[in-house]
Design a protein around this motif. Structure first.
Motif, short mmCIF file in Angstrom:
data_model
loop_
_atom_site.label_atom_id
_atom_site.label_comp_id
_atom_site.label_asym_id
_atom_site.label_seq_id
_atom_site.Cartn_x
_atom_site.Cartn_y
_atom_site.Cartn_z
N ASN A 651 0.83 -1.20 0.00
CA ASN A 651 0.00 0.00 0.00
C ASN A 651 0.86 1.25 0.00
N LEU A 652 1.95 1.20 0.77
CA LEU A 652 2.86 2.33 0.82
C LEU A 652 3.56 2.52 -0.52
N ALA A 653 3.92 1.43 -1.16
CA ALA A 653 4.57 1.54 -2.47
C ALA A 653 3.65 2.19 -3.49
N VAL A 654 2.37 1.80 -3.46
CA VAL A 654 1.42 2.41 -4.40
C VAL A 654 1.29 3.90 -4.14
N ALA A 655 1.17 4.27 -2.85
CA ALA A 655 1.04 5.69 -2.53
C ALA A 655 2.30 6.46 -2.88
N VAL A 656 3.48 5.87 -2.62
CA VAL A 656 4.75 6.55 -2.94
C VAL A 656 4.88 6.71 -4.45
N HIS A 657 4.42 5.72 -5.19
CA HIS A 657 4.50 5.82 -6.66
C HIS A 657 3.67 7.00 -7.16
N LYS A 658 2.47 7.16 -6.60
CA LYS A 658 1.63 8.28 -7.02
C LYS A 658 2.30 9.61 -6.67
N GLU A 659 2.83 9.71 -5.46
CA GLU A 659 3.48 10.95 -5.06
C GLU A 659 4.74 11.22 -5.87
N MET A 660 5.49 10.15 -6.14
CA MET A 660 6.72 10.31 -6.91
C MET A 660 6.41 10.76 -8.33
N PHE A 661 5.33 10.24 -8.89
CA PHE A 661 4.97 10.64 -10.25
C PHE A 661 4.63 12.14 -10.29
N ILE A 662 3.81 12.59 -9.34
CA ILE A 662 3.47 14.02 -9.28
C ILE A 662 4.71 14.86 -9.08
N MET A 663 5.61 14.39 -8.20
CA MET A 663 6.82 15.15 -7.88
C MET A 663 7.74 15.24 -9.10
N VAL A 664 7.86 14.15 -9.87
CA VAL A 664 8.73 14.16 -11.06
C VAL A 664 8.16 15.09 -12.12
N GLN A 665 6.83 15.05 -12.30
CA GLN A 665 6.23 15.95 -13.27
C GLN A 665 6.46 17.41 -12.90
N GLU A 666 6.30 17.73 -11.62
CA GLU A 666 6.51 19.11 -11.18
C GLU A 666 7.98 19.51 -11.33
N GLU A 667 8.87 18.57 -11.07
CA GLU A 667 10.31 18.89 -11.20
C GLU A 667 10.66 19.12 -12.67
N ARG A 668 10.09 18.36 -13.58
CA ARG A 668 10.34 18.61 -15.01
C ARG A 668 9.89 20.01 -15.38
N ARG A 669 8.70 20.40 -14.90
CA ARG A 669 8.17 21.73 -15.25
C ARG A 669 9.07 22.83 -14.70
N LEU A 670 9.51 22.70 -13.46
CA LEU A 670 10.33 23.75 -12.85
C LEU A 670 11.70 23.85 -13.50
N ARG A 671 12.29 22.73 -13.81
CA ARG A 671 13.61 22.79 -14.46
C ARG A 671 13.50 23.35 -15.88
N LYS A 672 12.38 23.07 -16.54
CA LYS A 672 12.18 23.65 -17.88
C LYS A 672 12.08 25.18 -17.78
N ALA A 673 11.36 25.65 -16.75
CA ALA A 673 11.26 27.10 -16.56
C ALA A 673 12.62 27.69 -16.25
N LEU A 674 13.43 27.00 -15.49
CA LEU A 674 14.78 27.48 -15.17
C LEU A 674 15.64 27.54 -16.42
N LEU A 675 15.49 26.56 -17.29
CA LEU A 675 16.25 26.57 -18.54
C LEU A 675 15.80 27.71 -19.43
N GLU A 676 14.51 28.00 -19.43
CA GLU A 676 14.01 29.11 -20.24
C GLU A 676 14.52 30.44 -19.71
N LYS A 677 14.81 30.52 -18.44
CA LYS A 677 15.35 31.75 -17.86
C LYS A 677 16.80 31.97 -18.29
N GLY A 678 17.44 30.91 -18.68
CA GLY A 678 18.81 31.06 -19.15
C GLY A 678 19.85 30.47 -18.24
N VAL A 679 19.43 29.75 -17.25
CA VAL A 679 20.38 29.10 -16.34
C VAL A 679 20.77 27.78 -16.96
N THR A 680 22.03 27.65 -17.25
CA THR A 680 22.52 26.44 -17.92
C THR A 680 23.52 25.67 -17.08
#
Length: 1365
Positions: A651-680
């Motif tokens: 049960n914990l693995a299923v819940a962690v998977h859901k949270e990890m998926f949301i967290m990875v998606q949010e991290e992709r979005r934030l790093r993309k915004a950082l790249l658009e700002k010009g931080v390389t």
């Protein structure tokens, strides 16, 4: 609570759960089970099983702590707002030199804050005055109408609040610097409170608490004398910012601290005069020349010598910028500004007294934001015992009753009354947030330092132990390495009555569990998570002043609000009383608060389950908006669990998977915004190795883990990727990304989680196919068992599919066990309960329907075929009844070997039982058979009731029942005859026995009655034989017959006659005993009546006398040689008595000769070789005190024997009859060996003999008495003949003459009489041995009694001394 509202109404109760022992074994599983119900209330209570009682493990002697101080009316939000308002308004007047005195209205303290709020809500002071709506204001304050309270409220508002409101609004001052006191020392008395995170830092030492106490003291009203002496009281000037008069709620401070004056002047500004060289007076007012001196006038001293231009330029009005009319210029004591009294708003009519401050100073001081509120630590350190004594004493004194008798409802109402009161300042102490790591947990803890008992070890490893629960496998917190105090490590709480914990939610919106180890209850209030934002909105709406200065106020655990207030605004609230030994669970984001009912000890900790993870992520976003620090990094926790997915609960693995998926998606979005700002630029950073304060976002204070933005030029800070624009002003090229994982590594971790989470789905598909046989192939038992083992090894959750698999395996095992029991040997089958035929068919159907291939199904079919064949044979045998018993038994045995309950076998069993029972009944009732007992017949009847009914069985049962009824009736009659008090005659018993002769049952009572009748008949025969004999029956024989007859349960007419005869004989014997026996005699009546056959032996006589005294002697009848049979023959008794009499005479004569030869103890000397007399004491008698027995002639001590009575009549007086002569004295002495009994008169003896003749019973004593009487009469005859002889007659005449001579002489003293009698009487010299003995007794005073004790022996028969004595 608002003034005038009703008393506290308790909210509804929260859910209470009582788990069974099976449910209690899985703590987090049980909490997950009750979560759908309990989560709706926010909190719930759990009562463990009754015998779950963990020992208290705290070392009481070493437990020391410092509690916090809680002032109850500062805890409640609305009350604190009121108190803060009062602090501000008091400070406003205090700055101007006045102290605030709150007035009373209707005997209650006026609520100035509520008055101010209502005035504002009603449109303001001017609008209310214009519309004359002060009565409505009074109504809203819940004052009764019709008492003109509105006018009174207006007066108080104008005097106290209105000036403060004007200054707050800025309507009465010019534009001024809002920080005029930057370099000035702040007010020493007023310091606001401060509060840190979770109350860990003490507040300021200076508070307004003392000021609040002072302003509530009553203030005396001014007298008329005061008003006449003080013209300012008449002017009622209240609008100016200066000091106010007494009686209006404001009083000027006494700077001189003099109490004997009613009015004193405050310090005033004095101008020091200096003479100039030109003779003109010039004044230079400089700050260093100003001095504060007491003033004796009622007005301020103004400046003198206005000719100086410098003076004119230095003091100008800040409103009109003019310096004229300097006599009306006011100097501010807080700054250098000056004001005309007519330029102020409102204007002042005159210069005020005392300290005065300008509007700018007052506004600046009053506008200072208050510091955060918090609890201060107590200065005293307590032990558990000392704190408990203090707490119990406080509670018992407060409620004036023993602590255990105070109702919880009373404490609850009083608590909410106190926290809402601005008048009562009740202070309590609370030992809260005590670290268990430092002080020890209340639960047993497994460590190497302590040796735990087996019971303590059980509780130390229990999942309900608060040290264990946070680190269970299903708990998220077990993946955090750090011991977070309060979350992973429990906190301890030592409470007293009224000590409270305020509204709050747990860190990171986690669960919490609280266990009350012991003590009085803890009252809880809870709000569900769905209403958490609503509660915050209500509290902010009702107390905006608190949240304006402290936005995260609810996170600080320092604010209460009455549950009734929250409920009135739509917030759902529940309550509960947590008693000792109970748990309280709070759910994520569930606000809760409460207080303690008294002295108690609790322990609490946080825990997080899989369902908490979404709430934990939302909490981080909430913290980010509030800019609140995190306790741990949520991202780090998720990644740490994702790194080891196989260790996670499914049960914990299923819940962690859901949270990890949301967290990875949010991290992709934030790093993309950082790249658009010009931080390389980017570099990897192990954030988990950094301290938390080095990886916190400088903007939102969140703890970074996945990534953060940093700058090469600004190395001191970093930001999370949500605030990349708030790092610094540097160029994006100077900024770089610090990351923990690359975007390629995160999907890999996510994939491993997915495999772990989806492994259950794969397994579930296999199980579903196997159970539903979707592919048409049934799995073997081993294959199904392998699927169940896989679920256990991979720790799959206890789902419905897994339960179906387990149920299927259980059914297969049960079927296989039943089949093995059927096909195994007969002995094995006998140990297991047999199956019915229906159950066998159901088993076969069940085996066919199960999704498991079982080869044992063929064995079941074979057994079913055998049973069907047996059924056919049994039906045939039953149809041809009556069959032979042998055939029936054979078929029955075969049916038992089948192991199946066949209906026909049951019928066969009934037939066999009927035949057997009928045979037993026939044998028992057969005439030739031995009679059976009543118990056997009753047993047959009981057995007959159990067997199946049939005509023959019913007939036999009826006959048997009738026979038993008759037998029991006669048994009852016999028992009555045997036990009844009224015995029945033999004829009645014979009739009863004759009636039972034909009953073929052995009846115990009838048998006993027969035996009793036989004994009675034998007894009657014995009585007839005795009564019809040649002689009267002996007493012993009659007594034996009476004893036997009494024991017989038969009414015997002869028994009464015998009892009467025996009673009469005993009465005669008793009368004779009283006549002859001395008191406490050791001889029996028969002994004293019989002659002493061995009287001639002195040693034998003495030894027998000693034996008799000790109870060791033989009966004289035995010495006479009489047996029991001889005593029944009167002739034998008479012959033996005569022979004993002769022996007695011969023995006495021989004894007299022997004793006479012994030397007298009165002689001067004794020959050593001659035999001497021995007294009864065993010593040789000697001296004048010795006495000689007249019969046996032996000597005895006078002290050891009874001295004879010398006189036969009492002592005569000098005028009465003359003294007896010496020969008339009764000087005969018989020793105890010769005198064995009394010597009654012959007439008495004859009366006894007459009574004896009437007795139809023979007694040995009667025979002996007759012989003795004959002997006495014979002796009497011989004595009479001797007295009638001539010699004795002559002697008697001489004695008569001598008596006359003695009586003719005068009476001398007794001594002379005795002397003359012994010296002068010539007859005494010739009277023989008797006269010599008497003379010797008279000469020896020790052996002679006084004459008053002497009596003559007239009228009595002189019995033979040995035989009749």
């Amino acid at each position: 609570m608002e003034p005038g509202c009703d008393e506290f109404l308790p909210p509804p109760e929260c859910p209470v759960f009582e788990p069974s022992w099976a449910e209690f074994q899985d703590p987090l599983g049980y909490i997950a089970k009750i979560r759908p119900i309990a989560e709706k209330s926010g909190i719930c209570k759990i009562r463990p099983p009754a015998d779950w009682q963990p020992p208290f493990a705290v070392e009481v002697d070493n437990f020391r702590f410092t509690p916090r101080i809680q002032r109850l009316n500062e805890l409640e939000a609305q009350t604190r707002v009121k108190l803060n308002y009062l602090d501000q308004i008091a400070k406003f007047w205090e700055i101007q030199g006045s102290s605030l005195k709150i007035p009373n209205v209707e005997r209650k303290i006026l609520d100035l804050y509520s008055l101010s709020k209502i005035v504002i809500e009603e449109g303001g002071y001017e609008a209310i005055c214009k519309d004359r709506r002060w009565a409505r204001v009074a109504q809203r304050l819940h004052y009764p109408p019709g008492k003109n309270i509105g006018s009174l409220l207006r007066s108080h508002y104008e005097r106290i609040i209105y000036p403060y409101e004007m200054f707050q609004s800025g309507a009465n001052h010019v534009q001024c610097n809002t920080h005029p006191f930057d370099n000035e020392v702040k007010d020493k008395e007023y310091k606001p409170h401060s509060i840190p995170l979770r109350q860990s830092v003490q507040p300021s030492k200076f508070s307004s608490y003392s000021r609040r106490a002072k302003r509530l003291q009553p203030d005396p009203e001014p007298t008329e004398e005061d008003i006449e002496k003080n013209p300012e009281l008449k002017k009622l000037q209240i609008y100016g910012p200066g000091p106010k008069m007494m009686g209006l709620g404001l009083m000027a401070k006494d700077k001189d601290k003099t109490v004997h004056k009613k009015v004193t002047c405050p310090p005033t500004v004095m101008v020091k005069d200096e003479q100039s060289g030109g003779g003109n007076v010039s004044s230079t007012l400089l700050k260093q020349h100003l001095s504060l001196e007491p003033c004796t006038k009622t007005t301020m001293q103004l400046r003198k010598n206005h000719s100086s231009a410098q003076f004119i330029d230095s003091y100008i009005c800040q409103v009109c910028s003019r310096g004229d009319e300097d006599d009306k210029l006011l100097f501010c004591d807080g700054c250098d500004d000056n004001y005309h009294i007519f330029c102020l708003l409102p204007p002042l009519p005159e210069i005020p007294r005392g300290i005065w401050r300008c509007p700018k100073c007052i506004l600046a001081e009053c506008k200072q934001p208050p510091e955060a509120f918090g609890f201060e630590q107590a200065t005293q350190e307590y032990t558990l015992q000392s704190f408990g004594e203090m707490a119990d004493s406080f509670k018992s004194d407060y409620f004036n009753m023993p602590v255990h008798m105070v109702p919880t409802e009373l404490v609850e109402k009083e608590f909410w009354r106190l926290v809402s009161s601005i008048e009562e300042d009740v202070t309590v102490e609370y030992g809260a947030d005590i670290h268990s790591k430092e002080f020890g947990s209340g639960f047993p803890v497994s460590n190497s330092k302590q040796n735990l008992s087996p019971e303590e070890k059980e509780y130390a490893t229990s999942g309900w132990n608060l040290n264990v629960m946070p680190v269970l496998d299903q708990s998220v917190l077990c993946h955090i390495n750090a011991d977070i105090s309060g979350m992973k490590v429990p906190w301890l709480y030592v409470g007293m009555v009224f000590s409270a914990f305020c509204w709050h939610i747990e860190d990171h919106w986690s669960y919490s569990i609280n266990y009350l180890h012991w003590g009085e209850p803890k009252t809880w209030y809870g709000v569900p998570s769905l209403a958490a934002e609503h509660l915050e909105e209500v509290m902010k709406m009702l107390t905006p002043e608190l949240f304006d200065s402290q936005p995260d106020l609810l996170h600080q655990l320092v604010t209460l609000m009455n549950p009734n207030t929250l409920m009135s605004h739509g917030v759902p609230v529940v309550r509960t009383n947590q008693c000792a030994g109970e748990f309280v669970i709070t759910f994520p984001r569930a606000y809760h608060s409460g207080f303690n009912q008294g002295y108690n000890f609790a322990e609490a900790v946080n825990f997080c389950t899989a369902d908490w993870l979404p709430a934990g992520r939302q909490c981080i976003e909430h913290y980010r908006r509030l800019r609140r620090y995190c306790v741990f990094s949520h991202e780090e926790l998720i990644c740490k669990m994702a790194a080891f997915p196989e260790t996670l609960d499914l049960n914990l693995a299923v819940a962690v998977h859901k949270e990890m998926f949301i967290m990875v998606q949010e991290e992709r979005r934030l790093r993309k915004a950082l790249l658009e700002k010009g931080v390389t630029e980017a570099e990897r950073e192990a954030f988990e190795l950094l301290p938390d304060d080095e990886r916190q976002c400088i903007k939102c204070k969140t703890t970074c883990f996945l990534s953060a933005l940093a700058c090469y030029d600004c190395p001191d800070g970093l930001v999370c990727l949500s605030h990349i624009n708030d790092l610094c002003k540097c160029s994006s090229s100077r900024q770089y990304l610090r990351y923990r994982y690359t975007l390629d590594e995160l999907p890999t971790m996510l994939h491993k989680l997915k495999i772990r989470a989806e492994s259950f789905d794969t397994w579930a598909n296999k199980v579903r196919v196997a159970l539903e046989v979707e592919d048409g192939r049934k799995r073997s038992f081993e294959e199904l068992r392998a699927l169940e083992s896989e679920a256990r090894e991979r720790r799959f959750p206890n789902s419905e599919l897994l339960q179906r698999l387990k149920n299927c395996l259980s059914e297969v095992e049960a079927c296989i066990a039943q089949v093995l029991g059927l096909v195994s040997g007969q002995v094995a089958r006998m140990d297991t309960p047999q199956l019915t035929l229906t159950e066998l068919r159901v088993l076969l159907e069940q085996m066919g329907s199960l999704p498991c291939a079982m080869h044992q199904i063929g064995d079941v079919k074979d057994v079913l075929e055998q049973v069907e064949a047996y059924q056919a044979e049994a039906r045939e045998a039953l149809a041809t009844l009556p069959s032979s018993p042998g055939l029936l038994r054979s078929l029955l045995e075969r049916g038992q070997q089948l192991g199946i309950e066949v209906p026909e076998a049951h019928q066969l069993q009934q037939q066999v039982e009927q035949v057997q029972w009928l045979d037993e009944v026939k044998q028992a009732l057969a005439p030739s058979a031995h009679r059976g007992s009543l118990v056997i017949m009753q047993g047959l009847l009981v057995m007959g009731a159990k067997i199946a009914s049939s005509p023959s069985v019913d007939k036999a049962r009826a006959e048997l029942q009738e026979l038993l009824t008759i037998a029991e009736r006669w048994e009852e009659k016999a028992h009555f005859c045997l036990e009844a008090r009224q015995k029945h005659p033999p004829a009645t018993l014979e009739a009863i026995i004759r009636e039972t002769e034909n009953i073929p049952v052995h009846l115990p009572n009838i048998q006993a009655l027969k035996e009793a009748l036989t004994k009675a008949q034998a007894w009657i025969a014995d009585v007839d034989e005795i009564q019809n004999g040649d002689h009267y029956p002996c007493l012993d024989d009659l007594e034996g017959l009476v004893a036997v007859g009494r024991d017989l349960p038969v009414g015997l007419e002869e028994l009464r006659q015998l009892e009467l005869q025996v009673l009469t004989a005993h009465s005669w014997r008793e009368k004779a005993s009283k006549t002859f026996l001395k008191k406490n005699s050791c001889y029996t009546l028969l002994e004293v009546l019989c002659p002493c056959a061995d009287a001639g032996s002195d040693s034998t006589k003495r030894s027998r006398w000693m034996e008799k005294a000790l109870g060791l002697y033989q009966c004289d009848t035995e010495l006479l040689g009489l047996s029991a049979q001889d005593l029944r023959d009167p002739g034998s008794v008479i012959v033996a008595f005569k022979e004993g009499e002769q022996k007695e005479k011969e023995g006495i004569l021989q004894l007299r000769r022997t004793n006479s030869a012994k030397p007298s103890p009165l002689a001067p000397s004794l020959m050593a070789s001659s035999p001497t007399s021995i007294c009864v004491c065993g010593q040789v008698p000697a001296g004048v005190g010795a006495l000689q027995c007249d019969l046996c002639q032996d000597w005895f001590h006078g002290q050891c024997v009874s001295v004879p009575h010398l006189l036969a009549s009492p002592k005569p007086s000098l005028t009465s009859s003359p003294l007896l002569a010496w020969w008339e004295w009764d000087t005969k002495f018989l020793c105890p060996l010769c005198m064995r009994s009394r010597r009654p008169r012959l007439e008495t003896i004859l009366a006894l003999l007459v009574a004896l003749q009437r007795l139809p019973v023979r007694l040995p004593e009667g025979e002996a008495l007759q012989c003795l009487t004959e002997r006495a009469i014979g002796w009497q005859d011989r004595a009479r003949k001797a007295l009638a002889s001539e010699d004795v007659t002559a002697l008697l005449r001489q004695l008569a003459e001598l008596r006359q001579q003695l009586q003719a002489k005068p009476r001398p003293e007794e001594a002379s009489v005795y002397t003359s009698a012994t010296a002068c009487d010539p007859i005494r010299e010739g009277s023989g041995n008797n006269i010599s003995k008497v003379q010797g007794l008279l000469e020896n005073g020790d052996s002679v009694t006084s004459p008053e004790n002497m009596a003559p022996g007239k009228g009595s028969v002189d019995w033979p001394c040995v035989g009749a004595a």
